[in-house]
Design an enzyme around this catalytic site. Structure first.
Site, PDB file in Angstrom:
ATOM      1  N   CYS B  79       0.831  -1.209   0.000  1.00  0.00           N
ATOM      2  CA  CYS B  79       0.000   0.000   0.000  1.00  0.00           C
ATOM      3  C   CYS B  79       0.874   1.272   0.000  1.00  0.00           C
ATOM      4  CB  CYS B  79      -0.983  -0.034   1.166  1.00  0.00           C
ATOM      5  SG  CYS B  79      -2.296   1.188   0.987  1.00  0.00           S
ATOM      6  N   HIS B 175      -3.272  -5.264   1.479  1.00  0.00           N
ATOM      7  CA  HIS B 175      -2.582  -5.482   2.761  1.00  0.00           C
ATOM      8  C   HIS B 175      -2.574  -6.954   3.145  1.00  0.00           C
ATOM      9  CE1 HIS B 175      -2.177  -1.243   3.867  1.00  0.00           C
ATOM     10  NE2 HIS B 175      -3.382  -1.060   3.371  1.00  0.00           N
ATOM     11  N   GLU B 177      -0.752  -8.331   5.121  1.00  0.00           N
ATOM     12  CA  GLU B 177      -0.429  -8.420   6.552  1.00  0.00           C
ATOM     13  C   GLU B 177      -1.665  -8.312   7.445  1.00  0.00           C
ATOM     14  OE1 GLU B 177       0.107  -5.897   4.582  1.00  0.00           O
ATOM     15  OE2 GLU B 177      -0.218  -3.976   5.604  1.00  0.00           O
TER      16      GLU B 177
END
Lengths: 298, 197
Positions: B79, B175, B177
């Site tokens: 991002c 994302h 994560e």
């Protein structure tokens, strides 16, 4: 609509909490016009809170404090590239609907404005835009999360430039979370009753040791040292209201608080950025306040 | 055990730490120039790209990192991290700068403001499907022939890459994560392992 779009979901908890995750380690600054928004962005703010008057002026002026003029919010949205937040009154879901229609990035259902409902907060699950709410203790934080808040901030005592209440709220929330984490599972029902919080959220905090959403700090932060203090106490980012634009040199103060927030564990860097900053906002003793904003919210 | 730095100036550092730990790598916070010593690679997390770029300058990390990346140091940006690695950034601030390590043009908030943020399944051809979480995400509008497109997404207006690689530099619009799925980070670590051989 094609198949790729029908499998896309907007406004999910993951997407709403996700923006709060992206703001971690940052400073969200109150701004009242596009010029201040530009200064905030230049200084490295992760977001701005667009409002007509900063809390210290609201406190001074008295009267009913409401949502800001949409024109002012839109002017700020076109000025900066970072997220723009705005405040709605507690329980005033129509103001929140307007802010969502304006495409703001986060709504703060805020005790700084005059409450519109003395029993109910906004049903935040109803909205695509995420909400942040203030809390003074864990029970209040979990009630707001149950209503759909995706980010919790300490209330502190806005507009005072005095960090004492924010510290009290952070320490209280953390102490209450530690209590849950160390409790026997059979004790959680009674603890949920004491906290006046939903049992499912109490069990989740007991299992994970932390809130299900990020915890930021707001209310009275006015120096780089204040930012370092609350981050060391477990806040994951800071809101600075009056503390920047009521200081002697807002540009330097803004930059200094941003650096102190990133390097909060490095006292050498916090010392460096604190040097020669000029006067912080004057501030107020909270014990003698006529009106405590933190008492608003239920 | 790979030592992977996570740029920890601002953003969702903790989630990258957790993902790396789940894969058996050793994450290290990078806030100062000396933190770069002995790393096998670096992740630039999600966050606000204007804030991260500002803090890269004030922390003195910009130039040493630029030298490392130009020299082939493995780096992965998600991002805001993708924005920091792109050759060209559209709709940014007039003084927006980036490392120029990925031959792509990205538009900041290219999928819209927060209200348009979305999650959707992303297919990594031959490798599996992950949940893509797009938050005020940058959109890759142009990409060079030297850029390998690992995954794309059609948001109703044609396919755009969302996970790309150019040699040792990786970039992702979403994302990975934020979910417990480790597939995307695993690809980066595999590439890092190969480079070390």
């Amino acid at each position: 609509m094609n198949s790729a779009l029908t499998s896309s979901i907007v406004g999910s908890a993951l997407v709403k909490r996700g923006l709060a995750d992206m703001l971690r380690g940052g400073v969200i600054m109150d701004v009242v016009n596009p010029e201040q928004a530009r200064i905030a962005e230049d200084a490295g703010a992760v977001a701005v809170m667009a409002l007509e008057r900063v809390p210290s002026d609201i406190r001074r002026d008295g009267g009913v404090a409401r949502m800001s003029d949409p024109q002012m919010i839109q002017d700020i949205q076109t000025t900066v590239t970072i997220p723009v937040m705005a405040k709605a009154r507690i329980g005033h879901f129509a103001e929140a609907q307007i802010l969502q229609a304006l495409d703001v990035d986060y709504i703060d259902e805020s005790e700084v404005l005059t409450p519109a409902d003395e029993e109910n907060h906004i049903d935040k699950w109803d909205f695509t835009v995420p909400f942040v709410c203030g809390a003074t203790n864990l029970g209040e934080a979990l009630r707001r999360i149950a209503e759909g808040a995706c980010l919790i901030r300490s209330k502190g005592e806005a507009g005072t430039g005095n960090v004492v209440e924010a510290v009290r709220h952070l320490r209280t929330i953390n102490a209450q979370m530690r209590r849950l984490a160390s409790a026997d599972v059979s004790e959680l029902f009674a603890l949920a009753k004491d906290l006046q919080a939903p049992i499912a959220l109490v069990q989740e905090v007991a299992a994970t040791g932390k809130l299900p959403v990020p915890l930021f700090c707001a209310g009275g932060i006015s120096t780089p040292a204040d930012a370092s203090l609350v981050l060391q106490l477990g806040a994951e980012a800071v809101f600075v209201g009056s503390g920047i634009f009521k200081s002697e040199d807002p540009e330097r103060m803004a930059k200094a608080i941003v650096e102190a927030t990133t390097h909060f564990e490095d006292a050498g860097i916090v010392a460096k950025v604190s040097t020669g900053l000029g006067a912080a906002m004057r501030g107020a003793e909270t014990a003698t306040l006529e009106q405590r904003l933190a008492d608003r919210g239920w | 055990m790979r030592r992977v730095g996570v740029l920890a100036l601002q953003g969702d550092v903790r989630e990258h730490f957790a993902t790396l730990e789940n894969l058996g790598a050793t994450p290290e916070k990078v806030r100062r120039v000396t933190d770069l010593d002995g790393l096998d690679g670096l992740i630039i997390p999600g966050g606000e790209s204007t804030t991260i770029s500002h803090l890269l300058v004030t922390s003195g990390l910009r130039e040493p990192l630029q030298d490392l990346i130009s020299g082939g140091f493995p780096v992965f940006g998600t991002c805001a991290g993708l924005i920091m690695l792109a050759d060209e950034v559209l709709d940014g601030r007039s003084d927006q700068w980036s490392f120029g390590a990925l031959n792509v043009s990205v538009r900041r908030n290219g999928y819209g403001r927060q209200i348009a943020s979305f999650e959707t399944p992303i297919v990594l051809e031959g490798r599996g499907t992950v949940l893509g979480v797009f938050i005020r995400a940058p959109r890759i509008l142009r990409w060079g022939n030297d850029v390998e497109v690992i995954a794309s997404h059609d948001h109703g207006d044609g396919e755009h890459p969302v996970l790309v690689r150019q040699d040792s530099v990786w970039g992702c619009s979403f994302h990975p994560e934020l979910t417990s799925d480790v597939l995307v980070h695993g690809l980066f670590l595999d590439a890092l392992q190969e480079a070390l051989r």
